[in-house]
Design an enzyme around this catalytic site. Structure first.
Site, mmCIF file in Angstrom:
data_model
loop_
_atom_site.group_PDB
_atom_site.id
_atom_site.type_symbol
_atom_site.label_atom_id
_atom_site.label_comp_id
_atom_site.label_asym_id
_atom_site.label_seq_id
_atom_site.Cartn_x
_atom_site.Cartn_y
_atom_site.Cartn_z
ATOM 1 N N LYS A 47 7.451 5.518 2.621
ATOM 2 C CA LYS A 47 8.101 4.323 3.188
ATOM 3 C C LYS A 47 8.802 3.540 2.089
ATOM 4 O O LYS A 47 9.847 2.935 2.316
ATOM 5 C CB LYS A 47 7.081 3.466 3.943
ATOM 6 N N ARG A 101 -3.248 8.580 -6.776
ATOM 7 C CA ARG A 101 -2.188 8.449 -5.774
ATOM 8 C C ARG A 101 -0.965 7.749 -6.371
ATOM 9 O O ARG A 101 0.164 7.953 -5.932
ATOM 10 C CB ARG A 101 -2.713 7.723 -4.537
ATOM 11 N N GLU A 131 -0.065 0.215 -5.552
ATOM 12 C CA GLU A 131 -1.038 1.226 -5.109
ATOM 13 C C GLU A 131 -2.278 1.066 -5.973
ATOM 14 O O GLU A 131 -2.179 0.996 -7.199
ATOM 15 C CB GLU A 131 -0.437 2.626 -5.238
ATOM 16 N N ALA A 164 1.325 4.514 -1.865
ATOM 17 C CA ALA A 164 1.267 5.968 -2.085
ATOM 18 C C ALA A 164 1.088 6.706 -0.767
ATOM 19 O O ALA A 164 0.395 6.212 0.124
ATOM 20 C CB ALA A 164 0.120 6.306 -3.030
ATOM 21 N N CYS A 200 -1.365 4.353 11.275
ATOM 22 C CA CYS A 200 -1.243 5.590 12.057
ATOM 23 C C CYS A 200 -2.563 5.789 12.798
ATOM 24 O O CYS A 200 -3.129 6.873 12.824
ATOM 25 C CB CYS A 200 -0.874 6.784 11.189
ATOM 26 N N ASP A 230 -4.791 -3.622 -6.970
ATOM 27 C CA ASP A 230 -5.254 -3.926 -5.614
ATOM 28 C C ASP A 230 -4.382 -5.085 -5.126
ATOM 29 O O ASP A 230 -4.350 -6.146 -5.759
ATOM 30 C CB ASP A 230 -6.732 -4.339 -5.681
ATOM 31 N N CYS A 267 0.887 -1.178 0.000
ATOM 32 C CA CYS A 267 0.000 0.000 0.000
ATOM 33 C C CYS A 267 0.920 1.221 0.000
ATOM 34 O O CYS A 267 1.241 1.760 1.054
ATOM 35 C CB CYS A 267 -0.859 -0.007 1.265
HETATM 36 C C1 LIG Z 1 -1.660 4.822 4.701
HETATM 37 S S1 LIG Z 1 -1.519 5.014 3.014
HETATM 38 C C2 LIG Z 1 0.099 4.427 2.694
HETATM 39 C C3 LIG Z 1 1.178 5.390 3.002
HETATM 40 C C4 LIG Z 1 2.511 4.961 2.411
HETATM 41 N N1 LIG Z 1 2.885 3.644 2.874
HETATM 42 C C5 LIG Z 1 3.615 5.937 2.693
HETATM 43 O O1 LIG Z 1 4.346 5.750 3.672
HETATM 44 O O2 LIG Z 1 3.765 6.904 1.963
HETATM 45 C C6 LIG Z 1 -2.466 3.717 2.383
HETATM 46 C C7 LIG Z 1 -2.440 3.608 0.876
HETATM 47 O O3 LIG Z 1 -2.797 2.284 0.545
HETATM 48 C C8 LIG Z 1 -3.642 2.293 -0.579
HETATM 49 N N2 LIG Z 1 -4.409 1.031 -0.518
HETATM 50 C C9 LIG Z 1 -5.395 0.701 0.343
HETATM 51 N N3 LIG Z 1 -5.820 -0.546 0.103
HETATM 52 C C10 LIG Z 1 -5.089 -1.029 -0.912
HETATM 53 C C11 LIG Z 1 -5.057 -2.266 -1.602
HETATM 54 N N4 LIG Z 1 -5.914 -3.232 -1.303
HETATM 55 N N5 LIG Z 1 -4.147 -2.442 -2.579
HETATM 56 C C12 LIG Z 1 -3.285 -1.448 -2.895
HETATM 57 N N6 LIG Z 1 -3.288 -0.243 -2.303
HETATM 58 C C13 LIG Z 1 -4.167 -0.032 -1.309
HETATM 59 C C14 LIG Z 1 -4.466 3.553 -0.404
HETATM 60 O O4 LIG Z 1 -4.981 3.999 -1.635
HETATM 61 C C15 LIG Z 1 -3.427 4.510 0.173
HETATM 62 O O5 LIG Z 1 -2.767 5.214 -0.846
#
Ligand SMILES: C[S@@+](CC[C@H](N)C(=O)[O-])C[C@H]1O[C@@H](n2cnc3c(N)ncnc32)[C@H](O)[C@@H]1O
Length: 447
Positions: free
Chosen positions: A255, A278, A273, A251, A374, A300, A249
């Protein structure tokens, strides 16, 4: 022989010893502090016959460590009783305040001292609690964290450049430890900065510091990244840190870019992502930070077929969460979202979060999985870990993440002594660590 009074009568009490469970628990606390072993090993090797209550007592005491330190340091009566084993004091106070609520036998010296101080301790605890409430009501302003991108520069070079621009690098006294560091950060002057206590690539500035237009930011030599957010990538790191990785995940990619820096651009990283917009931001971060071995994939994560990723060794799962740990959202969110709405939202989020970690565990060669949020809510944190372990516990074990980090998870989801969650997980708290509220769990494949 001790003398105590009962009305006008004087009663002579024979000196008793402190019960074995308290003495053992105190010794375990001390050995754990000296890093002589994990809590579980220390408890098992203590020779105490009934490990369950021993574990519960030690874990409860660890949970309240900072409150206990404050109580012992700030309760006047303690300064006059010496010598007194501080670990035993912590255990006895834990039992009195958060445990059974009483201590026996009263004619053991250490117990008598704690009981004599009981009302002072409770008063000190009340004022500590109300101080914490005040702190959480006040707007917490986090410092500005600047991560040095070690793919582009070094901490030394960045510090030199910044001091050349008029910033003054300060230090906290080594002896004052982490608490002293936190106090020093709180007192940073408007042109001062300090190297982080734990991470040697992180610089800490006052919250007023502006870097949005700085050339170092534009060139990708520095990033503005909260300390807690750095910790989950650091927790995934093994020694050596080499092998294919997936950031499930990704965007906006903070990280992912740190993973690339920690592996010195030596490992291929697939950044997943699902959101198209994003994904664009993610691509920008990756390109701006010179993370040359990262491939961005819009998908996904749950639809990825693990057999297409045979050689992936590391997976970071940092999914969407309630965001309730983020300092700028702390007040408004708590006020606006309460009760049934929140419960439903947490249910939905935690179910997705569990599925993502469980899916990560199905990748055939994955050895380490980090799960982070978070969020401040147990439902998204320890409870997710508990749920995930019921599914993947045969092949993966929960390992102590970042053993040097002082703040741990809650033990409410533990099933001691074999199955502990709280102490193995990491929590960061805005009021205490001056970071966003954060949670980290580390799963490692059983050998
Ligand atoms: C908390 S943010 C991640 C922050 C990122 N790890 C960083 O440090 O910059 C969660 C991200 O996961 C993506 N996301 C949520 N569920 C997902 C999935 N099933 N597959 C891929 N991406 C997903 C969301 O769109 C969002 O951009």
């Amino acid at each position: 022989m001790d003398v105590t009074t009962n009305g006008s009568q004087q009663i002579r009490l024979k000196r008793a010893t402190v019960p074995e469970i308290y003495r053992k628990a105190a010794r375990i606390l001390k050995s754990a502090e000296e890093r002589k072993g994990s809590l579980k090993n220390l408890i098992y090797s203590s020779g105490f016959r009934d490990v369950k209550p021993l574990y519960a007592l030690v874990a409860e005491s660890c949970k309240h460590q900072s409150a206990l330190d404050e109580l012992i340091n700030n309760t006047a009566g303690f300064q006059n009783v010496k010598p007194f084993d501080p670990h035993l004091a912590r255990i006895l106070i834990t039992e009195l305040i958060w445990g059974k609520g009483y201590l026996k036998p009263i004619n053991a010296r250490a117990i008598r001292i704690i009981l004599e101080l009981e009302s002072d301790l409770r008063q000190a605890l009340d004022s500590l609690n109300s101080q914490e409430e005040n702190d959480s009501v006040q707007q917490i302003s986090a410092p500005r964290y600047v991560r040095v991108n070690t793919l582009v520069s070094t901490t030394e070079k960045i510090c030199n450049q910044l001091t050349g621009e008029g910033w003054k690098q300060v230090r906290s006294k080594k002896k004052s430890g982490y608490e002293g560091f936190i106090e020093r950060v709180k007192g940073l002057g408007e042109n001062e900065f300090i190297l982080d206590f734990h991470l040697d690539f992180l610089l800490v500035f006052p919250s007023t510091a502006q870097f949005y237009n700085h050339n170092l930011l534009k060139s990708g030599a520095i990033l503005l990244q909260d300390k807690a957010s750095c910790l989950s990538a650091v927790a995934l790191k093994s020694n050596p840190f080499y092998g294919k990785m997936i950031d499930a995940c990704s965007a906006p990619g903070m990280k992912t870019s740190l993973l690339a820096a920690l592996s010195n651009n030596q490992s291929s990283i697939i950044a997943i992502e699902r959101d198209a917009k994003r994904c664009n931001t993610l691509r920008q971060t990756i390109s701006n930070t010179h993370a040359s071995k990262v491939t961005v994939q819009q998908a996904d994560f749950l639809t990825l077929n693990p057999s297409d990723y045979q050689d992936v060794k590391y997976i970071l799962v940092d999914p969407s969460c309630s965001g309730t740990g983020i300092i700028s959202r702390l007040d408004s969110q708590r006020k606006s979202e309460e009760g049934a709405n929140l419960e439903l939202r947490l249910k939905r989020l935690s179910s997705l979060q569990s599925r993502l970690v469980e899916h990560a565990a199905t990748f055939p060669s994955v050895e380490r999985i980090v799960y982070s949020t978070c969020s401040i809510y147990e439902e998204e944190n320890e409870a997710v870990v508990r749920q995930v372990l019921t599914k993947i516990g045969q092949s993966f074990q929960l390992e102590e993440a970042l053993p040097w980090w002082p703040r741990r998870g809650t033990n409410r989801y533990d099933n001691p002594p074999d199955d502990v969650i709280g102490v193995k997980c990491v929590r960061a708290e805005a009021g205490k660590d001056l970071t966003n509220g954060f949670f980290i769990a580390l799963f490692v494949r059983r050998i």
